[in-house]
Design an enzyme around this catalytic site. Structure first.
Site, PDB file in Angstrom:
ATOM      1  N   ASP A 339     -74.788  45.744  21.715  1.00 42.34           N
ATOM      2  CA  ASP A 339     -75.123  44.368  22.118  1.00 42.34           C
ATOM      3  C   ASP A 339     -75.491  43.504  20.921  1.00 42.34           C
ATOM      4  O   ASP A 339     -76.192  42.507  21.052  1.00 42.34           O
ATOM      5  CB  ASP A 339     -76.310  44.376  23.096  1.00 42.34           C
ATOM      6  CG  ASP A 339     -76.058  45.288  24.280  1.00 42.34           C
ATOM      7  OD1 ASP A 339     -74.983  45.190  24.863  1.00 42.34           O
ATOM      8  OD2 ASP A 339     -76.938  46.100  24.598  1.00 42.34           O
ATOM      9  N   SER A 364     -77.845  39.166  17.843  1.00 44.95           N
ATOM     10  CA  SER A 364     -78.373  39.894  18.998  1.00 44.95           C
ATOM     11  C   SER A 364     -77.889  39.169  20.240  1.00 44.95           C
ATOM     12  O   SER A 364     -78.218  38.002  20.449  1.00 44.95           O
ATOM     13  CB  SER A 364     -79.903  39.926  18.961  1.00 44.95           C
ATOM     14  OG  SER A 364     -80.389  40.545  20.130  1.00 44.95           O
ATOM     15  N   ARG A 365     -77.088  39.867  21.055  1.00 43.94           N
ATOM     16  CA  ARG A 365     -76.441  39.179  22.170  1.00 43.94           C
ATOM     17  C   ARG A 365     -77.327  39.067  23.406  1.00 43.94           C
ATOM     18  O   ARG A 365     -77.036  38.277  24.281  1.00 43.94           O
ATOM     19  CB  ARG A 365     -75.125  39.887  22.540  1.00 43.94           C
ATOM     20  CG  ARG A 365     -74.130  39.860  21.389  1.00 43.94           C
ATOM     21  CD  ARG A 365     -72.754  40.347  21.799  1.00 43.94           C
ATOM     22  NE  ARG A 365     -71.890  40.412  20.634  1.00 43.94           N
ATOM     23  CZ  ARG A 365     -71.646  41.502  19.922  1.00 43.94           C
ATOM     24  NH1 ARG A 365     -72.230  42.634  20.268  1.00 43.94           N
ATOM     25  NH2 ARG A 365     -70.850  41.483  18.881  1.00 43.94           N
ATOM     26  N   VAL A 366     -78.372  39.886  23.502  1.00 48.33           N
ATOM     27  CA  VAL A 366     -79.218  39.810  24.705  1.00 48.33           C
ATOM     28  C   VAL A 366     -80.705  39.698  24.390  1.00 48.33           C
ATOM     29  O   VAL A 366     -81.486  39.287  25.243  1.00 48.33           O
ATOM     30  CB  VAL A 366     -78.996  41.024  25.641  1.00 48.33           C
ATOM     31  CG1 VAL A 366     -77.599  41.065  26.185  1.00 48.33           C
ATOM     32  CG2 VAL A 366     -79.333  42.325  24.949  1.00 48.33           C
TER      33      VAL A 366
END
Length: 505
Positions: A339, A364-366
């Site tokens: 992620d 950081s995707r989440v």
């Protein structure tokens, strides 16, 4: 032509004898070939993938290939005592590892054997090292931060509990240092930690364990160790064993952090095993299923919904690159599974910027969804400001005549970078990070020389905790900067900064 009774009797006896042989073949086999830790076994018709096999004399193996006429197995110990023609028995058990609180503070092998000389492991339960990842309907969105104590990560590339965040970079750029600092920062955070060492030197792992002991982290940490001297099959099963240990706590509704250090060596161990088993090689001699190798491991990281206990398992896989090449086979595979990634650069490390995180390539995707509101309020522009600074700095190299706006961007960028420099093992609490970024955002460090930023920040934090403890407590409890709190913080910081400039003048 008619059959005589004695012929019928002989025929039936022959059939019964062959039937008995078939029954025996299903549970007992014969070694056809043995060498390089790999064995081909005739028989074992009912063997399962991943099943534990008993070669006798305390030697065990694991089924990895199911062929028409034989099974291929890897040995989980020295093969000196195994020879062609030896008998091999099925155990009927998929390879498993001990789990539970008895593993806390221990250094164990991927098979659950103690490696720290502290006596046998106390456990009442085992789990198969492989299992299907929790389904979509059992999960929920990542909503709670996993604080590392490093401002660069917590502010710009935040990690949430249940996330898979890759740490990637060349050798000796501080990848393991980030993972160890993160484990140390989980003290009093109610997070169980597992550090999986794959293909590391024994001395390196011993130093890490000693450092965790000094920081009081071994009380909530388990170290799973498959050192460089171990056979490739042991290194291959290590991360799955570490994950299985963590899943026991996950299902009890607890938060777990697993560090895989590193998956590059894991992929090499799997390639070794696969080529010895004569699986067809593909790109860079890896077998075709090497993507599945890591995807089935990392997909087990998750945040479970409240219905299923609400636990989380956060994965921090580490990948080593060659000359910063993130487009190589294994790095691209793992980047696509995770992620986000924390990318460490050799040039930044050599220039003294530690942790050497390239904020441009890192993402950081989440994790930002799990950031507390106060951190979002003070850190939302940091990545943009660093990118602006990097761009303007390249212009500044070609000429000294800079307009005021450009000079202001460069001056501010230098102060941002100075604030982000952080020595190893010196974690910062969330409140301290927010106070530092607040003073940066609202220009209280404008008149502080770049070289004096660290001293100013330390003095400011000491003063805030000593003289304005009520504001610090309010920030810690509310985790949000309200208009009233913002005004009070500005007033107290203004008073401190005026006094500080007088004392250093």
């Amino acid at each position: 032509m008619e059959l005589r009774p004695d012929e019928i009797s002989a025929l039936i006896k022959d059939q019964i004898r062959h039937y008995a042989d078939k029954i025996e073949m299903k549970d007992v086999g014969t070694v056809i070939t043995i060498g390089d830790g790999v064995s081909l076994i005739h028989g074992l018709d009912d063997a399962m993938l991943g099943e534990l096999l008993d070669f006798g004399n305390g030697v065990y193996g694991m089924v990895m290939n199911l062929e028409e006429d034989y099974v291929g197995a890897v040995l989980l110990g020295n093969d000196d005592s195994v020879k062609e023609g030896d008998e091999v028995k099925r155990t009927g058990r998929i390879i498993e590892v001990p789990v539970g609180d008895g593993l806390l503070g221990r250094v164990v092998s991927p098979l659950g054997e103690p490696l720290d000389g502290a006596g046998p492991i106390q456990y009442t339960k085992t789990r198969p090292i492989e299992r299907v990842a929790p389904g979509v309907m059992t999960r929920e969105s990542v909503n709670k931060p996993l604080l590392t104590g490093m401002t660069t990560i917590d502010a710009i590339i935040p990690i949430g509990r249940g996330q898979r965040e890759l740490i990637i970079g060349d050798r000796q750029t501080g990848k393991t240092a980030i993972a160890i600092d993160t484990i140390l920062n989980q003290k009093d955070q109610d997070v169980y930690c597992i550090y999986v060492a794959i293909g590391q030197k024994n001395s390196t792992v011993a130093q890490i364990v000693e450092r965790l002991k000094q920081g009081g982290a071994m009380a909530y940490t388990t170290v799973v160790m498959a050192s460089a001297s171990e056979l490739a099959p042991i290194q291959y099963i290590a991360p799955y064993a570490g994950c299985a240990i963590g899943e026991e706590w996950l299902e009890q509704g607890k938060d777990v952090l697993v560090v895989y250090d590193d998956l590059s060596k894991h992929a090499v161990a799997y390639r070794t095993v696969s080529l010895l088993l004569k699986r067809p090689p593909g790109r860079e001699a890896y077998p075709g299923d090497v993507f599945y190798l890591h995807s089935r491991l990392l997909e087990r990281a998750c945040k479970l919904s409240a219905t299923y206990g609400g636990g989380s398992l956060t994965a921090l896989p580490i990948i080593e690159t060659q000359a910063g090449d993130i487009s190589a086979y294994i790095p691209t595979n793992v980047i696509s599974i995770t992620d986000g990634q924390i990318f460490l650069q050799q040039d930044l490390f050599n220039s003294g910027f530690r942790p050497a995180i390239d904020t441009g390539l890192s993402v950081s995707r989440v994790g930002s969804a799990a950031q507390v509101k106060a951190m979002k309020q003070v850190a939302s522009q940091l990545k943009f400001e660093l990118a602006q600074y990097a761009e303007m700095q390249s212009f500044a190299q070609f000429g000294s005549d800079l307009d005021k706006a450009t000079q202001a961007i460069i001056d501010h960028g230098q102060r941002v970078r100075a604030l982000l420099i952080q020595p190893q093992y010196e974690s910062r609490s969330l409140v301290n990070q927010i106070l530092m970024l607040f003073s940066l955002k609202y220009g209280f460090v404008k008149e502080i020389p770049v070289a004096g930023i660290a001293n100013y920040m330390q003095a400011m934090l000491d003063a805030m905790h000593a003289q304005h403890a009520n504001l610090v407590e309010m920030l810690a409890s509310e985790k949000e900067i309200t208009p009233a709190l913002e005004t009070a913080l500005k007033e107290s910081l203004q008073a401190f900064t005026t006094q500080y400039l007088k004392t250093v003048a």
